[in-house]
Design an enzyme around this catalytic site. Structure first.
Site, PDB file in Angstrom:
ATOM      1  N   HIS A 206      48.226  46.052  39.916  1.00  0.00           N
ATOM      2  CA  HIS A 206      46.903  45.456  39.217  1.00  0.00           C
ATOM      3  C   HIS A 206      47.245  45.255  36.999  1.00  0.00           C
ATOM      4  O   HIS A 206      45.789  45.064  36.344  1.00  0.00           O
ATOM      5  CB  HIS A 206      46.067  46.818  39.072  1.00  0.00           C
TER       6      HIS A 206
HETATM    7  C1  UD1 Z   1      41.899  50.607  34.722  1.00  0.00           C
HETATM    8  C2  UD1 Z   1      42.354  51.248  33.872  1.00  0.00           C
HETATM    9  C3  UD1 Z   1      43.999  51.466  33.936  1.00  0.00           C
HETATM   10  C4  UD1 Z   1      44.629  52.114  35.251  1.00  0.00           C
HETATM   11  C5  UD1 Z   1      43.184  51.624  35.803  1.00  0.00           C
HETATM   12  C6  UD1 Z   1      44.256  52.542  38.025  1.00  0.00           C
HETATM   13  C7  UD1 Z   1      41.650  50.925  31.515  1.00  0.00           C
HETATM   14  C8  UD1 Z   1      41.789  50.054  30.546  1.00  0.00           C
HETATM   15  N1  UD1 Z   1      42.473  50.691  32.506  1.00  0.00           N
HETATM   16  O1  UD1 Z   1      42.400  49.599  35.065  1.00  0.00           O
HETATM   17  O2  UD1 Z   1      45.099  52.220  32.950  1.00  0.00           O
HETATM   18  O3  UD1 Z   1      45.645  52.205  35.748  1.00  0.00           O
HETATM   19  O4  UD1 Z   1      42.369  51.986  36.195  1.00  0.00           O
HETATM   20  O5  UD1 Z   1      43.069  51.745  38.622  1.00  0.00           O
HETATM   21  O6  UD1 Z   1      40.930  52.496  31.783  1.00  0.00           O
HETATM   22  N2  UD1 Z   1      36.759  46.733  39.269  1.00  0.00           N
HETATM   23  C9  UD1 Z   1      36.183  47.032  41.296  1.00  0.00           C
HETATM   24  N3  UD1 Z   1      35.894  48.067  41.165  1.00  0.00           N
HETATM   25  C10 UD1 Z   1      36.024  49.269  41.003  1.00  0.00           C
HETATM   26  C11 UD1 Z   1      36.669  49.408  39.151  1.00  0.00           C
HETATM   27  C12 UD1 Z   1      37.262  47.532  39.197  1.00  0.00           C
HETATM   28  O7  UD1 Z   1      35.962  45.843  41.786  1.00  0.00           O
HETATM   29  O8  UD1 Z   1      35.901  50.731  41.237  1.00  0.00           O
HETATM   30  C13 UD1 Z   1      37.216  45.366  38.788  1.00  0.00           C
HETATM   31  C14 UD1 Z   1      36.377  45.023  38.773  1.00  0.00           C
HETATM   32  O9  UD1 Z   1      36.154  43.993  38.992  1.00  0.00           O
HETATM   33  C15 UD1 Z   1      36.726  45.237  36.815  1.00  0.00           C
HETATM   34  C16 UD1 Z   1      38.275  44.952  37.399  1.00  0.00           C
HETATM   35  O10 UD1 Z   1      38.226  45.843  38.476  1.00  0.00           O
HETATM   36  O11 UD1 Z   1      36.622  43.994  35.977  1.00  0.00           O
HETATM   37  C17 UD1 Z   1      38.826  46.029  36.088  1.00  0.00           C
HETATM   38  O12 UD1 Z   1      38.620  47.240  36.293  1.00  0.00           O
HETATM   39  P1  UD1 Z   1      38.473  48.087  34.719  1.00  0.00           P
HETATM   40  O13 UD1 Z   1      37.895  49.882  34.880  1.00  0.00           O
HETATM   41  O14 UD1 Z   1      38.289  47.709  33.365  1.00  0.00           O
HETATM   42  O15 UD1 Z   1      40.577  48.781  34.661  1.00  0.00           O
HETATM   43  P2  UD1 Z   1      41.641  48.488  35.324  1.00  0.00           P
HETATM   44  O16 UD1 Z   1      42.357  47.123  35.560  1.00  0.00           O
HETATM   45  O17 UD1 Z   1      40.965  49.276  36.577  1.00  0.00           O
END
Ligand code: UD1
Length: 368
Positions: A206
């Protein structure tokens, strides 16, 4: 003593759970409040962990959700400031390296509140990783730095941090793993999927550096596809990766359905289910941080699809090997595991299930 514990994203929950449990042993001395920033919000990325880990539901949910780094960080700061002003805690505890960790640290410090960082001092030296920026900002501001291993301590000292701020307590994520290992072992998921122990691999993927670029993601999936001809790969796909694979038209790499074969997709799994699958896997392929540590304790070979790791102890002492994201390197490492050539490793010092207890004792000893 009034303490705010902060969680935001999936890897935070298993780190805070044992801390809350340890704090509950001192009801007369510790009053704790759980704040969830809402950085992760899907049922499978968030709520399921509270249920499985026996954690209380958050007292306060900031409901921040997704956004660009600046938007997400800023929204967390605005909302968390209101909580801090209202609650006036003696201390805020943050864990890990996600945006919520850094945002809440900055907010609390500017209000003159003491902040403790659990899992301090890890460094990948890779400033293209948002987490590395979060780690640096958090550690430079925190009053108390709880570290998981000696290398983290060396990193902090090299940055000029004084000894009295650093406490080598062990690894809270491993507290949770050791507590739930037997429970996970008893699940029947592996059997239900028709898999023998050691006959499959698991995968997480991811990191933006791996999944946000079409050419890189394609090269990784090519390599994984090759490996999956010898051993099926179970892939609980992260929402971010799902979105990118859709966008790049790469879904033909995946299989779904009843039979586990190829790179077999499933929704994000719960903590116990994933632990259950990992403990019996032939190998784990990952770009996560925590999994490098968990596989070290489980004694399962871990192939890390990144150019560096903030957790080098898992390579020095554990089962981890960092191979980057090029096809030949990934294939070479996997082939070694399939040929049975893999070092077994040992469990790092103080990864013994008592880290949270040490953290709480240390905080109590500060006598605020
Ligand atoms: C975040 C952390 C990363 C961690 C990961 C674990 C940061 C910078 N990154 O990354 O260190 O390893 O979590 O999972 O804090 N989304 C959903 N549902 C959710 C959450 C996210 O659909 O519940 C999707 C959304 O499209 C979002 C994307 O995932 O834009 C990324 O989510 P985000 O929280 O920005 O970062 P992660 O890639 O999950």
């Amino acid at each position: 003593m009034k303490i705010i514990n902060v969680v935001g994203a999936r890897p935070n929950f298993m780190k805070i759970a044992p801390i809350i449990e340890a704090m509950n042993r001192y009801p007369d001395q510790m009053h704790h409040i759980l704040v969830h920033t809402g950085q992760h919000y899907d049922q499978k990325m968030s709520k399921v962990f509270f249920e499985e880990l026996g954690m209380p539901m958050p007292d306060i949910d900031l409901g921040i959700g997704s956004g660009s780094h600046a938007e997400q960080t800023a929204r967390i700061m605005v909302e968390f400031e209101k909580v801090c002003v209202k609650e006036r805690p003696d201390m805020v505890i943050v864990v890990g390296d996600v945006n919520s960790t850094m945002a809440c640290t900055i907010t609390a410090k500017k209000l003159g509140i003491k902040v403790a960082h659990v899992e301090a001092g890890l460094r990948s030296r890779d400033m293209n990783m948002p987490e590395e920026i979060n780690r640096l900002c958090t550690d430079v501001l925190c009053d108390t730095l709880f570290i998981t291993d000696r290398i983290a301590g060396q990193n902090l000292k090299a940055e000029g941090v004084s000894d009295e701020k650093i406490f080598f307590v062990g690894n809270v994520m491993i507290d949770t793993l050791l507590k739930h290992k037997e429970m996970a072992r008893k699940l029947t998921l592996r059997e239900d999927l028709g898999l023998e122990p050691g006959s499959y691999a698991t995968l997480t993927l991811h990191r933006p550096s791996n999944v946000d670029d079409r050419a890189i993601l394609t090269e990784i999936l090519d390599a994984l596809s090759e490996i999956s001809k010898e051993t099926p790969i179970i892939f609980p796909i992260h929402p971010r990766t799902r979105k990118m694979a859709d966008q790049f038209g790469l879904n033909h790499y995946f299989t779904e359905g009843r039979k586990v074969e190829g790179i077999w997709l499933t929704e994000p799994l719960g903590y116990l289910e994933f632990l259950h699958l990992n403990m019996n896997a032939k190998m784990v392929l990952t770009d996560s941080g925590g999994l490098q540590e968990e596989t070290t304790v489980l004694g399962v070979p871990c192939i890390t699809l990144r150019h560096n790791t903030e957790r080098p102890i898992t390579c020095e002492e554990g089962t981890n090997v960092v191979v980057g994201n090029r096809r030949t390197k990934i294939l070479g490492a996997a082939q070694q595991v399939l040929n049975g050539q893999f070092s077994s490793g040992r469990i790092p010092e103080k990864w013994d299930g008592k880290a949270a207890e040490r953290i709480v004792e240390t905080i109590l000893g500060m006598g605020m």
